[in-house]
Motif scaffolding. Structure first.
Motif, PDB file in Angstrom:
ATOM      1  N   ALA A  22     -31.116  30.261 -21.441  1.00 18.89           N
ATOM      2  CA  ALA A  22     -29.788  30.627 -20.951  1.00 18.89           C
ATOM      3  C   ALA A  22     -29.218  31.653 -21.919  1.00 18.89           C
ATOM      4  N   THR A  23     -28.631  32.706 -21.397  1.00 17.51           N
ATOM      5  CA  THR A  23     -28.036  33.727 -22.242  1.00 17.51           C
ATOM      6  C   THR A  23     -26.526  33.560 -22.264  1.00 17.51           C
ATOM      7  N   HIS A  24     -25.937  33.975 -23.382  1.00 20.46           N
ATOM      8  CA  HIS A  24     -24.489  33.877 -23.576  1.00 20.46           C
ATOM      9  C   HIS A  24     -23.999  35.242 -24.049  1.00 20.46           C
ATOM     10  N   ARG A  25     -23.036  35.811 -23.317  1.00 19.44           N
ATOM     11  CA  ARG A  25     -22.509  37.142 -23.640  1.00 19.44           C
ATOM     12  C   ARG A  25     -21.286  37.038 -24.540  1.00 19.44           C
ATOM     13  N   GLY A  26     -20.941  38.172 -25.119  1.00 22.57           N
ATOM     14  CA  GLY A  26     -19.717  38.263 -25.907  1.00 22.57           C
ATOM     15  C   GLY A  26     -19.917  37.847 -27.350  1.00 22.57           C
ATOM     16  N   ALA A  27     -18.786  37.727 -28.056  1.00 28.86           N
ATOM     17  CA  ALA A  27     -18.818  37.327 -29.463  1.00 28.86           C
ATOM     18  C   ALA A  27     -19.506  35.970 -29.580  1.00 28.86           C
ATOM     19  N   GLY A  28     -20.410  35.875 -30.508  1.00 26.50           N
ATOM     20  CA  GLY A  28     -21.157  34.633 -30.680  1.00 26.50           C
ATOM     21  C   GLY A  28     -22.232  34.458 -29.630  1.00 26.50           C
ATOM     22  N   GLY A  29     -22.508  35.520 -28.887  1.00 26.98           N
ATOM     23  CA  GLY A  29     -23.494  35.447 -27.817  1.00 26.98           C
ATOM     24  C   GLY A  29     -24.921  35.440 -28.325  1.00 26.98           C
ATOM     25  N   GLY A  30     -25.817  35.220 -27.413  1.00 30.23           N
ATOM     26  CA  GLY A  30     -27.235  35.151 -27.728  1.00 30.23           C
ATOM     27  C   GLY A  30     -27.947  34.374 -26.640  1.00 30.23           C
ATOM     28  N   PHE A  31     -28.886  33.559 -27.027  1.00 28.13           N
ATOM     29  CA  PHE A  31     -29.631  32.774 -26.057  1.00 28.13           C
ATOM     30  C   PHE A  31     -30.094  31.465 -26.672  1.00 28.13           C
ATOM     31  N   ARG A  32     -30.347  30.500 -25.789  1.00 24.48           N
ATOM     32  CA  ARG A  32     -30.846  29.181 -26.186  1.00 24.48           C
ATOM     33  C   ARG A  32     -31.663  28.638 -25.035  1.00 24.48           C
ATOM     34  N   LEU A  33     -32.335  27.530 -25.252  1.00 20.08           N
ATOM     35  CA  LEU A  33     -33.106  26.916 -24.171  1.00 20.08           C
ATOM     36  C   LEU A  33     -32.168  26.469 -23.057  1.00 20.08           C
ATOM     37  N   ALA A  34     -32.589  26.649 -21.830  1.00 18.52           N
ATOM     38  CA  ALA A  34     -31.798  26.225 -20.676  1.00 18.52           C
ATOM     39  C   ALA A  34     -32.043  24.757 -20.352  1.00 18.52           C
ATOM     40  N   ARG A  35     -33.189  24.249 -20.799  1.00 15.09           N
ATOM     41  CA  ARG A  35     -33.568  22.856 -20.546  1.00 15.09           C
ATOM     42  C   ARG A  35     -34.154  22.256 -21.824  1.00 15.09           C
ATOM     43  N   SER A  36     -34.326  20.982 -21.803  1.00 13.78           N
ATOM     44  CA  SER A  36     -34.951  20.312 -22.937  1.00 13.78           C
ATOM     45  C   SER A  36     -36.357  20.853 -23.153  1.00 13.78           C
ATOM     46  N   PRO A  37     -36.773  21.055 -24.408  1.00 11.36           N
ATOM     47  CA  PRO A  37     -38.146  21.510 -24.658  1.00 11.36           C
ATOM     48  C   PRO A  37     -39.187  20.499 -24.185  1.00 11.36           C
ATOM     49  N   HIS A  38     -38.782  19.261 -23.966  1.00 16.78           N
ATOM     50  CA  HIS A  38     -39.686  18.231 -23.430  1.00 16.78           C
ATOM     51  C   HIS A  38     -39.979  18.464 -21.949  1.00 16.78           C
ATOM     52  N   ASP A  39     -39.113  19.253 -21.290  1.00 17.44           N
ATOM     53  CA  ASP A  39     -39.251  19.513 -19.858  1.00 17.44           C
ATOM     54  C   ASP A  39     -39.835  20.896 -19.547  1.00 17.44           C
ATOM     55  N   ILE A  40     -40.280  21.594 -20.569  1.00 20.14           N
ATOM     56  CA  ILE A  40     -40.839  22.932 -20.387  1.00 20.14           C
ATOM     57  C   ILE A  40     -42.287  22.916 -20.859  1.00 20.14           C
ATOM     58  N   SER A  41     -43.209  23.204 -19.964  1.00 24.97           N
ATOM     59  CA  SER A  41     -44.620  23.226 -20.367  1.00 24.97           C
ATOM     60  C   SER A  41     -45.009  24.631 -20.828  1.00 24.97           C
ATOM     61  N   ILE A  42     -45.984  24.678 -21.695  1.00 24.88           N
ATOM     62  CA  ILE A  42     -46.498  25.969 -22.153  1.00 24.88           C
ATOM     63  C   ILE A  42     -47.093  26.727 -20.958  1.00 24.88           C
ATOM     64  N   GLY A  43     -47.702  26.007 -20.025  1.00 26.51           N
ATOM     65  CA  GLY A  43     -48.238  26.637 -18.817  1.00 26.51           C
ATOM     66  C   GLY A  43     -47.164  27.340 -18.011  1.00 26.51           C
ATOM     67  N   GLU A  44     -46.000  26.706 -17.870  1.00 25.82           N
ATOM     68  CA  GLU A  44     -44.881  27.327 -17.147  1.00 25.82           C
ATOM     69  C   GLU A  44     -44.465  28.626 -17.830  1.00 25.82           C
ATOM     70  N   ILE A  45     -44.412  28.608 -19.145  1.00 29.59           N
ATOM     71  CA  ILE A  45     -44.010  29.792 -19.902  1.00 29.59           C
ATOM     72  C   ILE A  45     -45.017  30.924 -19.702  1.00 29.59           C
ATOM     73  N   VAL A  46     -46.297  30.600 -19.862  1.00 35.31           N
ATOM     74  CA  VAL A  46     -47.332  31.623 -19.724  1.00 35.31           C
ATOM     75  C   VAL A  46     -47.327  32.198 -18.312  1.00 35.31           C
ATOM     76  N   ARG A  47     -47.189  31.359 -17.305  1.00 28.46           N
ATOM     77  CA  ARG A  47     -47.125  31.865 -15.925  1.00 28.46           C
ATOM     78  C   ARG A  47     -45.956  32.833 -15.753  1.00 28.46           C
ATOM     79  N   ALA A  48     -44.788  32.455 -16.289  1.00 23.67           N
ATOM     80  CA  ALA A  48     -43.597  33.294 -16.146  1.00 23.67           C
ATOM     81  C   ALA A  48     -43.772  34.638 -16.843  1.00 23.67           C
ATOM     82  N   LEU A  49     -44.367  34.626 -18.011  1.00 29.77           N
ATOM     83  CA  LEU A  49     -44.486  35.857 -18.787  1.00 29.77           C
ATOM     84  C   LEU A  49     -45.689  36.715 -18.401  1.00 29.77           C
ATOM     85  N   GLU A  50     -46.704  36.104 -17.836  1.00 25.65           N
ATOM     86  CA  GLU A  50     -47.896  36.859 -17.450  1.00 25.65           C
ATOM     87  C   GLU A  50     -47.856  37.286 -15.982  1.00 25.65           C
TER      88      GLU A  50
END
Length: 145
Positions: free
Chosen positions: A55-83
């Motif tokens: 999830a991205t956050h705009r403005g002062a103090g903005g940036g990004f963080r995980l949108a979901r728990s890291p326990h709910d994100i598989s490495i396979g999901e990440i690789v599929r999304a990025l590849e």
């Protein structure tokens, strides 16, 4: 399966976010910490946000963080999304490519099976299992939804 630098940078950033899942990070901070291109990382972050992984956050103090728990994100999901934008071989491109071997190729089906086995294996590992610790060495903090 060879991962692109796009996926490599994304995995590094996400492993770091998983170490402090409640914290908001900046692109500059991650790029400096891992000595990677800030411009390239910005593109990676956009794709991860579009995939609902961060999830991205705009403005002062903005940036990004995980949108979901890291326990709910598989490495396979990440690789599929990025590849998704990068075909393993030309004939895997969405337009079918222009490989002269395609009509009689005996390798394509084997590569497809190998790619799927690779991704299935990565589906069995969560981002939480690969969390990169905070700079101070403290253990990963649980994600509060």
């Amino acid at each position: 399966m060879r991962l692109t630098s796009f996926t490599d940078f994304g995995l590094r950033a996400l492993m770091r976010l998983a170490g402090e899942p409640e914290r908001i990070f900046t692109t500059d901070e991650i790029a400096r910490e891992f000595e990677i291109s800030r411009n390239h990382l910005t593109k990676v972050i956009r794709q991860l946000a579009a995939a609902g992984i961060i999830a991205t956050h705009r403005g002062a103090g903005g940036g990004f963080r995980l949108a979901r728990s890291p326990h709910d994100i598989s490495i396979g999901e990440i690789v599929r999304a990025l590849e998704a934008r990068q075909a393993l071989v030309e004939c895997f491109r969405s337009d079918g490519g222009a490989c002269a071997l395609t009509p009689r190729c005996r390798l394509r089906s084997r590569l497809r099976v190998a790619r799927e086995a690779f991704l299935r294996e990565l589906d069995g590992t969560t981002l939480a299992e690969c969390a990169y610790p905070a700079r101070d060495g403290s253990p990963p903090v649980p994600f509060a939804a």
